[in-house]
Design a protein around this motif. Structure first.
Motif, mmCIF file in Angstrom:
data_model
loop_
_atom_site.group_PDB
_atom_site.id
_atom_site.type_symbol
_atom_site.label_atom_id
_atom_site.label_comp_id
_atom_site.label_asym_id
_atom_site.label_seq_id
_atom_site.Cartn_x
_atom_site.Cartn_y
_atom_site.Cartn_z
ATOM 1 N N ALA A 96 4.804 -4.312 16.249
ATOM 2 C CA ALA A 96 3.501 -4.070 15.643
ATOM 3 C C ALA A 96 3.214 -5.103 14.561
ATOM 4 O O ALA A 96 4.124 -5.543 13.844
ATOM 5 C CB ALA A 96 3.461 -2.675 15.045
ATOM 6 N N VAL A 97 1.957 -5.497 14.440
ATOM 7 C CA VAL A 97 1.537 -6.432 13.398
ATOM 8 C C VAL A 97 0.954 -5.610 12.249
ATOM 9 O O VAL A 97 -0.086 -4.961 12.408
ATOM 10 C CB VAL A 97 0.481 -7.426 13.927
ATOM 11 N N PRO A 98 1.619 -5.589 11.069
ATOM 12 C CA PRO A 98 1.131 -4.776 9.944
ATOM 13 C C PRO A 98 -0.255 -5.180 9.489
ATOM 14 O O PRO A 98 -0.690 -6.331 9.663
ATOM 15 C CB PRO A 98 2.172 -5.041 8.848
ATOM 16 N N ALA A 99 -0.941 -4.225 8.875
ATOM 17 C CA ALA A 99 -2.341 -4.410 8.491
ATOM 18 C C ALA A 99 -2.531 -5.594 7.550
ATOM 19 O O ALA A 99 -3.497 -6.349 7.680
ATOM 20 C CB ALA A 99 -2.870 -3.134 7.835
ATOM 21 N N ILE A 100 -1.596 -5.799 6.601
ATOM 22 C CA ILE A 100 -1.792 -6.870 5.620
ATOM 23 C C ILE A 100 -1.738 -8.237 6.291
ATOM 24 O O ILE A 100 -2.400 -9.178 5.843
ATOM 25 C CB ILE A 100 -0.744 -6.772 4.484
ATOM 26 N N LEU A 101 -0.981 -8.369 7.387
ATOM 27 C CA LEU A 101 -0.949 -9.641 8.106
ATOM 28 C C LEU A 101 -2.269 -9.891 8.819
ATOM 29 O O LEU A 101 -2.726 -11.035 8.917
ATOM 30 C CB LEU A 101 0.210 -9.660 9.110
ATOM 31 N N TYR B 122 -8.979 -13.006 -3.030
ATOM 32 C CA TYR B 122 -7.988 -13.587 -3.933
ATOM 33 C C TYR B 122 -8.302 -13.211 -5.374
ATOM 34 O O TYR B 122 -9.452 -13.033 -5.761
ATOM 35 C CB TYR B 122 -7.976 -15.115 -3.805
ATOM 36 N N ARG B 123 -7.259 -13.092 -6.171
ATOM 37 C CA ARG B 123 -7.412 -12.883 -7.620
ATOM 38 C C ARG B 123 -6.393 -13.747 -8.346
ATOM 39 O O ARG B 123 -5.345 -14.100 -7.796
ATOM 40 C CB ARG B 123 -7.228 -11.409 -7.991
ATOM 41 N N GLY C 93 -5.177 -9.990 -2.187
ATOM 42 C CA GLY C 93 -5.103 -8.552 -2.347
ATOM 43 C C GLY C 93 -5.264 -7.815 -1.025
ATOM 44 O O GLY C 93 -5.564 -8.420 0.018
ATOM 45 N N MET C 94 -5.082 -6.514 -1.054
ATOM 46 C CA MET C 94 -5.213 -5.698 0.159
ATOM 47 C C MET C 94 -6.625 -5.745 0.722
ATOM 48 O O MET C 94 -6.826 -5.499 1.910
ATOM 49 C CB MET C 94 -4.819 -4.249 -0.147
ATOM 50 N N GLY D 130 0.805 -1.212 0.000
ATOM 51 C CA GLY D 130 0.000 0.000 0.000
ATOM 52 C C GLY D 130 0.840 1.265 0.000
ATOM 53 O O GLY D 130 0.329 2.355 -0.252
ATOM 54 N N ASP D 131 2.135 1.117 0.286
ATOM 55 C CA ASP D 131 3.029 2.281 0.283
ATOM 56 C C ASP D 131 3.942 2.212 -0.938
ATOM 57 O O ASP D 131 3.792 2.985 -1.873
ATOM 58 C CB ASP D 131 3.844 2.306 1.581
ATOM 59 N N ALA D 132 4.881 1.273 -0.962
ATOM 60 C CA ALA D 132 5.780 1.125 -2.112
ATOM 61 C C ALA D 132 5.059 0.482 -3.301
ATOM 62 O O ALA D 132 5.354 0.785 -4.457
ATOM 63 C CB ALA D 132 6.995 0.295 -1.727
ATOM 64 N N ALA D 133 4.145 -0.431 -3.009
ATOM 65 C CA ALA D 133 3.370 -1.104 -4.062
ATOM 66 C C ALA D 133 2.092 -1.644 -3.449
ATOM 67 O O ALA D 133 2.034 -1.921 -2.249
ATOM 68 C CB ALA D 133 4.169 -2.242 -4.687
ATOM 69 N N ASP D 134 1.054 -1.789 -4.266
ATOM 70 C CA ASP D 134 -0.217 -2.329 -3.776
ATOM 71 C C ASP D 134 -0.280 -3.845 -3.906
ATOM 72 O O ASP D 134 -1.109 -4.478 -3.268
ATOM 73 C CB ASP D 134 -1.389 -1.713 -4.554
ATOM 74 N N GLU D 135 0.589 -4.425 -4.735
ATOM 75 C CA GLU D 135 0.523 -5.859 -5.010
ATOM 76 C C GLU D 135 1.681 -6.574 -4.337
ATOM 77 O O GLU D 135 2.844 -6.216 -4.558
ATOM 78 C CB GLU D 135 0.572 -6.132 -6.523
ATOM 79 N N ILE D 136 1.379 -7.590 -3.549
ATOM 80 C CA ILE D 136 2.456 -8.301 -2.865
ATOM 81 C C ILE D 136 3.346 -9.043 -3.849
ATOM 82 O O ILE D 136 4.548 -9.220 -3.605
ATOM 83 C CB ILE D 136 1.909 -9.274 -1.791
#
Length: 783
Positions: free
Chosen positions: A414-419, A444-445, A439-440, A369-375
């Protein structure tokens, strides 16, 4: 979308020159400019007539001598036009893409952009190779038309070999500009293009520098030995065997303070990087004393020439060098295949492993969500930018999302939001034979490959092999094309592969139109399984060895004369028997980074599966040599007796390991699709090739001439006694054995000569010593 047919690079430093060289590798004309050289600079200068282009010219000259080589062939250098930015900016007028790779100073870059904008053609793309200055800052105050055509293209060093290209667009950047550069970089330069947001360090360096800094700082804090650190932060985590300290030696210790400083200046104050960005006085002293890594007097590791080239390592507690020791990490030994066992190990090594990887994975998660939206973009950037075997989210899947979140929480982190979003799930999954990614939004896609990309790994998710054994498999890759895959360790060739190849030829003849020989290993094949050969030799199973040689010859010959097109598709090393199978294919579609060669003499043998025969007949019919019986014999002897390895597919064409009609694919991901298309293009009207014309070979007189040349090298100390034995057998095969120029030698007779010579060598004590030494050390024995 505009095509890119000519490129300019401004800045002939290591990176800029390397980018220009790689554009030339793609067969594209490129202009390379730098500042005017000071008076007296360059080999063609004198006080009254300075060579104003000396900096750019010198960069090209240096690259022609550099190893590993920036150019894939010396011919590529002819596509580079050199100049300087005072006299030659007019050369930019017909360029479709202009790359700026000058010093990281905003004022210098913007001054250059104004000059470029005045001479470039309308719609040409301008890009910066920066990774530290935001795009918005770079185009500030410049015209809207310039900003519309401006992107960041962040290459990784060395540009030829590093497959990652990070591409960044700005608020005003036209989609056409981004697409033109991305498509060109993908198809022509072989890059995996990752679109990044305009954030400091983008993806790979943002995460990679944090990871390196965390690993080093935590090692200092724990007082660990660097050998143990590299054993922990290395293979167990899917990171190259250099580990951390070996990697820093490779890239240069003096580079890191500059990279750290630029990131620290650009990142927000609450970024976790700042806590890791601590001064390390010992490292600062090493840099000041010239210990900058491999390019300097040494780094964390060094070779002490004053002590008989003893290998030494830095003690992090004292800063002094000591003898390098073997890593001894119980936490690594006891982990098996479970990374969590290492991270949970109750020892200083286990706690260190957790602190480094835990903080790195948490930081990677915070970048979503910061450097990229896609893991998947973050994973790809780390796989290709830092050579990680697994991206951070693939690593998280291995250890478990919930396990990581619980461990972070228990550690007070801290536990990041995506986790939290991924709780109870994995980041990747396979659903109905299709790989999917989270995805964020928590949904799933499907992971969709770009047009023109076919991966065998995807095909395997949806199908079963047509044929299979322990060392190989045959797959249906669609449209009537089958794919023969090696699956043995390091794709080493063994009797099972020969057996399945023979069965596959029969099956393809019955059910398919064409065959591709391909795999997705890091190397196509390193050659025959030497372990089997030495085992058979040790029990004197000579009949078994001769049967294996004969089976390989028969399988490869059947492949060559199969009633359907066969296309080889190598990438990485294709050595020994791996090279020979390609020599028997109708055509080859090679990845640009294919390294082909017949290297058997290094273990005291010779090519026994048709390699001698194929190189001899290719050079004899090439039209590149004077007529007569010796020129082709001499050329094939030179290539085989010196174990020559082509260092690119382009070089393999020069040496006739590849033929003029063989194709080259720049992008590794596109290799299978290109090979399949080549195979299908050959189906209509396909005819089984005619056997090569029998050759008039010189016989014993030719052999003596070649042996005399080797004897000369032996007198100079450039060839060993056993080199003479092996070269004599190679000379006998290539000269045609007991023949003379009034007779001819056909293909089958050359096969027989190869097999007989191979068997004489495999019985020789000097050869057995070479094979054993190679298996034990991985290095050739000079006996």
């Amino acid at each position: 979308m505009a095509e890119i047919n000519k490129v300019a690079v401004i800045g002939a430093g290591v990176m800029g020159a390397g980018i220009a060289a790689h554009v030339a590798n793609a067969g594209i004309p490129v202009v390379l400019l730098d500042i005017v050289a000071p008076a007296g600079a360059g080999p063609q200068s004198n006080g009254s007539n300075p060579n104003r282009n000396a900096i750019a010219e010198g960069a090209v000259a240096k690259m022609l001598k550099t190893d590993p080589a920036p150019f894939m062939s010396k011919a590529a250098a002819k596509l580079v036009t050199t100049g300087n930015i005072e006299d030659n900016l007019d050369l930019l007028a017909d360029c479709d893409w202009i790359v700026e790779a000058v010093i990281e100073r905003l004022d210098i870059k913007q001054s250059l952009y104004a000059k470029v904008d005045a001479v470039r053609k309308k719609g040409s793309v301008v890009s910066s190779n920066t990774s530290t200055i935001p795009l918005a800052t770079l185009v500030e105050g410049l015209s809207d038309s310039f900003a519309e055509d401006f992107v960041i293209t962040h290459f990784f060093n060395p540009p030829r070999y590093m497959r990652l290209l990070e591409v960044v667009g700005g608020a005003k950047t036209k989609a056409e500009a981004l697409d033109a550069v991305s498509t060109f970089a993908d198809h022509k330069l072989g890059k995996s293009v990752v679109r990044c947001k305009d954030r400091p360090g983008f993806i790979a360096n943002r995460l990679g520098v944090y990871w390196l800094q965390a690993a080093v700082v935590e090692a200092f804090d724990a007082g660990l030995d660097i050998e143990d650190v590299d054993a922990i932060v290395g293979k167990p985590m899917g990171i190259p065997k250099t580990g951390v300290f070996g990697l820093l030696d490779l890239v240069g210790l003096d580079l890191m303070p500059h990279v750290n400083a630029s990131l620290a200046a650009a990142l927000p104050k609450d970024d976790p990087f700042h806590a890791m960005n601590r001064p390390l006085p010992m490292v600062e002293k090493m840099i000041a004393d010239g210990y900058t890594g491999r390019k300097g007097k040494g780094g964390f590791y060094r070779v002490n020439r004053a002590k008989n080239k003893a290998k030494e390592s830095v003690d992090l507690a004292t800063g002094e060098y000591r003898a390098t020791k073997r890593a001894n990490v119980e936490a690594v030994k006891s982990m098996g295949r479970k990374l969590t066992r290492l991270l949970d190990h109750d020892s200083e090594h286990g706690r260190y492993a957790w602190r480094v990887l835990g903080q790195t994975l948490a930081y990677a998660s915070a970048l979503v969500g910061d450097a990229a939206d896609e893991i998947e973009s973050i994973d790809e950037a780390m796989r290709l930018g830092y050579n990680w075997k697994f991206g951070p989210f693939e690593l998280i899947d291995q250890i478990g999302v919930d396990w990581l979140a619980a461990k972070l929480e228990a550690s007070g982190m801290a536990v990041p939001a995506i986790l939290k979003t991924a709780s109870g799930k994995t980041f990747y999954r396979v659903e109905n034979g299709t790989r999917q990614v989270l995805g964020m939004d928590g949904a799933y896609r499907d992971l969709v490959r770009p047009d023109g990309v076919v991966m065998l790994a995807d095909i395997k998710l949806k199908s079963q092999p047509v044929l299979k054994n322990g060392s190989a498999a045959l797959w249906d890759i669609g449209d009537g094309v089958a794919c023969f895959e090696f699956t043995s360790k390091m794709n080493a060739l063994d009797p099972d592969i020969m057996d399945l190849l023979t069965k596959s030829i029969r099956r393809v003849k019955k059910d398919f139109k064409a065959l591709v020989v391909y795999n997705e290993g890091s190397n196509f094949s390193v050659g025959a399984n030497l372990g089997l050969a030495i085992f058979a030799a040790n029990i004197a199973a000579w009949t078994e060895i001769e049967s294996l040689v004969a089976a390989g010859q028969q399988a490869y010959k059947a492949l060559k004369y199969a009633p359907f097109p066969v296309v080889g598709a190598p990438s990485g090393m294709a050595l020994g028997g791996g090279c020979e199978i390609l020599l028997h294919c109708d055509a080859v579609q090679a990845h640009a980074e294919t390294y082909m060669g017949l290297v058997e003499v290094g273990v005291g043998l010779l090519p026994g599966w048709g390699g001698c025969k194929e190189m001899l007949t290719r050079w004899a019919s090439s039209g590149k040599l004077p007529k007569g019986p010796m020129p082709a014999v001499g050329k094939a002897f030179e290539l085989i007796s010196t174990a020559t390895v082509a260092k690119s597919a382009a070089e393999a064409k020069e040496q006739l390991f590849l033929r003029p009609h063989d194709g080259i694919t720049m992008n590794r991901y596109r290799l299978l699709a290109d090979a399949k298309a080549k195979a299908l293009s050959m189906v209509d009207g396909y005819q089984i090739p005619e056997p090569p014309v029998p050759l008039a070979l010189p016989g014993p007189s030719g052999k003596v001439a070649l042996e005399m040349a080797v004897a000369g090298f032996q007198r100079l100390g450039k060839a060993t006694p056993h080199d003479g034995v092996v070269s004599g057998e190679v000379a006998n095969v290539l000269s045609g054995g007991d023949t003379d120029v009034i007779k001819t030698v056909d293909e089958d007779a050359l096969y027989d000569l190869e097999r007989e010579a191979f068997m004489r060598l495999v019985r020789h004590p000097g050869t057995l010593a070479r094979v054993e030494h190679m298996l034990l050390t991985g290095k050739p024995l000079r006996n």
